[in-house]
Design a protein around this motif. Structure first.
Motif, PDB file in Angstrom:
ATOM      1  N   GLY A 103       0.894  -1.244  -0.142  1.00  0.00           N
ATOM      2  CA  GLY A 103      -0.065   0.185   0.010  1.00  0.00           C
ATOM      3  C   GLY A 103       1.133   1.423  -0.013  1.00  0.00           C
ATOM      4  N   GLY A 104       0.746   2.311  -0.760  1.00  0.00           N
ATOM      5  CA  GLY A 104       1.356   3.498  -0.419  1.00  0.00           C
ATOM      6  C   GLY A 104       0.634   4.422  -1.743  1.00  0.00           C
ATOM      7  N   GLY A 105       0.837   5.630  -2.196  1.00  0.00           N
ATOM      8  CA  GLY A 105       1.161   5.572  -3.135  1.00  0.00           C
ATOM      9  C   GLY A 105       0.455   6.162  -3.545  1.00  0.00           C
ATOM     10  N   GLU A 106      -0.636   7.346  -5.020  1.00  0.00           N
ATOM     11  CA  GLU A 106      -1.579   7.094  -6.120  1.00  0.00           C
ATOM     12  C   GLU A 106      -1.300   6.926  -7.154  1.00  0.00           C
ATOM     13  N   TYR A 107      -2.276   6.171  -8.033  1.00  0.00           N
ATOM     14  CA  TYR A 107      -2.621   5.516  -9.568  1.00  0.00           C
ATOM     15  C   TYR A 107      -3.296   6.199 -10.554  1.00  0.00           C
ATOM     16  N   TYR A 108      -2.330   6.294 -11.261  1.00  0.00           N
ATOM     17  CA  TYR A 108      -3.546   7.046 -12.587  1.00  0.00           C
ATOM     18  C   TYR A 108      -3.327   6.347 -13.648  1.00  0.00           C
ATOM     19  N   LYS A 109      -3.385   5.580 -14.021  1.00  0.00           N
ATOM     20  CA  LYS A 109      -3.716   4.475 -15.353  1.00  0.00           C
ATOM     21  C   LYS A 109      -4.831   5.119 -16.535  1.00  0.00           C
ATOM     22  N   ASN A 110      -3.591   4.860 -17.185  1.00  0.00           N
ATOM     23  CA  ASN A 110      -4.283   5.278 -19.225  1.00  0.00           C
ATOM     24  C   ASN A 110      -4.191   4.750 -19.337  1.00  0.00           C
ATOM     25  N   VAL A 111      -5.190   3.423 -20.180  1.00  0.00           N
ATOM     26  CA  VAL A 111      -4.878   2.485 -21.107  1.00  0.00           C
ATOM     27  C   VAL A 111      -4.758   2.033 -22.102  1.00  0.00           C
ATOM     28  N   LYS A 112      -5.596   3.634 -22.792  1.00  0.00           N
ATOM     29  CA  LYS A 112      -5.537   4.241 -24.552  1.00  0.00           C
ATOM     30  C   LYS A 112      -4.299   4.610 -24.713  1.00  0.00           C
ATOM     31  N   GLU A 113      -3.737   5.457 -23.992  1.00  0.00           N
ATOM     32  CA  GLU A 113      -2.905   5.974 -24.045  1.00  0.00           C
ATOM     33  C   GLU A 113      -1.063   5.132 -23.607  1.00  0.00           C
ATOM     34  N   GLY A 114      -1.288   4.273 -23.116  1.00  0.00           N
ATOM     35  CA  GLY A 114      -0.431   3.126 -21.982  1.00  0.00           C
ATOM     36  C   GLY A 114       0.600   4.226 -21.225  1.00  0.00           C
ATOM     37  N   LYS A 115      -0.194   4.685 -20.136  1.00  0.00           N
ATOM     38  CA  LYS A 115       1.007   5.776 -19.556  1.00  0.00           C
ATOM     39  C   LYS A 115       0.775   5.399 -18.202  1.00  0.00           C
ATOM     40  N   LEU A 116       1.513   5.764 -17.192  1.00  0.00           N
ATOM     41  CA  LEU A 116       1.140   5.158 -15.583  1.00  0.00           C
ATOM     42  C   LEU A 116       2.054   6.699 -14.865  1.00  0.00           C
ATOM     43  N   ILE A 117       1.190   7.011 -14.236  1.00  0.00           N
ATOM     44  CA  ILE A 117       1.653   8.052 -13.427  1.00  0.00           C
ATOM     45  C   ILE A 117       1.366   7.578 -11.417  1.00  0.00           C
ATOM     46  N   GLN A 118       2.190   7.707 -10.893  1.00  0.00           N
ATOM     47  CA  GLN A 118       2.180   7.019  -9.721  1.00  0.00           C
ATOM     48  C   GLN A 118       2.970   7.828  -8.262  1.00  0.00           C
ATOM     49  N   GLN A 119       2.139   8.411  -7.956  1.00  0.00           N
ATOM     50  CA  GLN A 119       3.066   9.297  -6.996  1.00  0.00           C
ATOM     51  C   GLN A 119       3.184   8.422  -5.407  1.00  0.00           C
ATOM     52  N   ALA A 120       4.524   8.425  -5.223  1.00  0.00           N
ATOM     53  CA  ALA A 120       4.945   7.508  -3.984  1.00  0.00           C
ATOM     54  C   ALA A 120       5.698   8.232  -3.037  1.00  0.00           C
ATOM     55  N   ASP A 121       5.659   7.982  -2.094  1.00  0.00           N
ATOM     56  CA  ASP A 121       5.863   8.625  -1.057  1.00  0.00           C
ATOM     57  C   ASP A 121       7.087   7.860  -0.508  1.00  0.00           C
ATOM     58  N   LEU A 122       8.654   8.007  -0.899  1.00  0.00           N
ATOM     59  CA  LEU A 122      10.085   7.778   0.058  1.00  0.00           C
ATOM     60  C   LEU A 122      10.520   7.809   1.116  1.00  0.00           C
ATOM     61  N   TYR A 123      10.058   7.234   2.489  1.00  0.00           N
ATOM     62  CA  TYR A 123      10.691   7.777   3.361  1.00  0.00           C
ATOM     63  C   TYR A 123      10.792   9.386   4.028  1.00  0.00           C
ATOM     64  N   GLY A 124       9.731  10.178   3.368  1.00  0.00           N
ATOM     65  CA  GLY A 124       9.470  11.130   3.669  1.00  0.00           C
ATOM     66  C   GLY A 124       9.614  12.397   2.527  1.00  0.00           C
ATOM     67  N   LYS A 125       9.893  11.964   1.150  1.00  0.00           N
ATOM     68  CA  LYS A 125      10.637  12.903  -0.012  1.00  0.00           C
ATOM     69  C   LYS A 125       9.230  11.878  -1.150  1.00  0.00           C
ATOM     70  N   GLN A 126       8.451  12.905  -1.420  1.00  0.00           N
ATOM     71  CA  GLN A 126       7.398  12.749  -2.897  1.00  0.00           C
ATOM     72  C   GLN A 126       8.175  12.447  -3.901  1.00  0.00           C
ATOM     73  N   PHE A 127       7.919  11.764  -4.507  1.00  0.00           N
ATOM     74  CA  PHE A 127       8.216  11.108  -5.657  1.00  0.00           C
ATOM     75  C   PHE A 127       6.745  11.068  -7.216  1.00  0.00           C
ATOM     76  N   LEU A 128       7.124  12.085  -8.212  1.00  0.00           N
ATOM     77  CA  LEU A 128       6.497  11.718  -9.760  1.00  0.00           C
ATOM     78  C   LEU A 128       6.322  10.629 -10.085  1.00  0.00           C
ATOM     79  N   ILE A 129       6.482   9.176 -10.285  1.00  0.00           N
ATOM     80  CA  ILE A 129       6.330   8.056 -11.496  1.00  0.00           C
ATOM     81  C   ILE A 129       6.327   8.311 -12.401  1.00  0.00           C
ATOM     82  N   VAL A 130       6.515   8.648 -13.297  1.00  0.00           N
ATOM     83  CA  VAL A 130       5.512   8.979 -14.590  1.00  0.00           C
ATOM     84  C   VAL A 130       6.213   7.890 -16.316  1.00  0.00           C
ATOM     85  N   ASP A 131       5.796   6.487 -16.664  1.00  0.00           N
ATOM     86  CA  ASP A 131       6.376   5.557 -16.960  1.00  0.00           C
ATOM     87  C   ASP A 131       5.307   5.359 -17.875  1.00  0.00           C
ATOM     88  N   SER A 132       5.185   4.592 -18.916  1.00  0.00           N
ATOM     89  CA  SER A 132       4.674   3.679 -19.037  1.00  0.00           C
ATOM     90  C   SER A 132       4.534   2.080 -18.929  1.00  0.00           C
TER      91      SER A 132
END
Length: 277
Positions: A103-132
């Protein structure tokens, strides 16, 4: 063989019965998932009594058992943990580790565009993972079961473990090393009655919504589905955090865990696994 064919026919009829609903331009649905993660209580190879294990499990219940909401339409979805008031912290809060697949973070998926955007927290620092979107080779069988009122079919896929090749326990990294597996099998149960290629976290790619998922040591089960709610929600696209790719994020996570393990005298800090779920 006749039984399998009957199930397939029934499923096709059910899909046709709901196809008009899913054809609506403003179609939206919500699926509520309960997640439960099992944890190896023998930290550092140390044996504990059943009472000690019970106490630790109780203190960590909020981290190991969560509820997530997946809001979806025909091509997009947004997956987040259900908001709730935090219970007062109990003893044992200094036990820090990265929950793999729990558990943890938020996920946005667009299957039409094949896109994944995930917001994750790692030891107090936020990251925005943008990938296929990750592509899994699903093996779809004929095994089926009912989950609530939905007929579901089984599918499996092999997923690689991201992390080190060994899990060092104890202060001496040259002793008691256990080789970690490099891959594991994921089991999903999906329903063609809800013909959207969506599922919890970053899972997708099946001809129906995933209602149950067994991902390593985590089980995710859909407990409630709402189709075409009266009040529609705008699907959120995460936007906060340092932008990185999945590979970059995992490298940062591994380096941070290695640093914390070194600072703790070589004790394992929960390495191995894919990343926050």
């Amino acid at each position: 063989m006749k039984i399998i064919s009957s199930k397939i026919v029934i499923t096709v009829l059910l899909v046709f019965a709901t196809v008009l609903s899913f054809a609506q331009k403003d179609f939206q649905g919500q699926a509520y998932y309960q997640t439960k993660t099992s944890l190896d209580m023998n930290f550092g190879g140390r044996q504990m009594s059943e009472e000690q294990k019970k106490q630790i499990a109780e203190r960590m219940r909020s981290s190991l058992e969560k509820i997530f909401i997946l809001t979806f339409n025909q091509s997009e979805s947004f997956y987040k943990e259900e908001e709730k008031l935090e219970a007062p912290a109990q003893g044992g809060g200094n036990m820090r580790f990265r929950m793999m697949g729990a558990g943890g973070g938020e996920y946005y998926k667009n299957v039409k565009e094949g896109k994944l955007i995930q917001q994750a927290d790692l030891y107090g620092k936020q990251f925005l993972i943008v990938d296929s979107l990750p592509k899994l080779n699903w093996d779809m069988g004929s095994e089926s079961k009912m989950i609530g009122q939905y007929l579901c079919f089984k599918a499996t896929a092999v997923r690689k473990v991201v992390g080190g090749t060994a899990m060092p326990f104890g202060r001496n990294n040259n002793e008691n090393q256990v080789e970690a597996p490099t891959e594991y099998t994921v089991t999903a149960w999906y329903t063609p009655q809800i013909p959207v290629s969506q599922g919890p976290s970053d899972y997708w790619g099946l001809p129906g919504l995933i209602l149950e998922l067994h991902d390593n040591n985590t089980v995710i089960l859909c407990s409630k589905i709402v189709l075409n709610p009266t009040e529609k929600e705008k699907l959120k696209v995460p936007s906060k955090g340092k932008v990185v790719t999945t590979a970059e994020y995992e490298k940062i996570a591994q380096e941070k865990e290695a640093e914390m393990r070194e600072n703790s005298g070589g004790r394992n800090m929960g390495g191995g696994g894919r990343g926050p779920f």
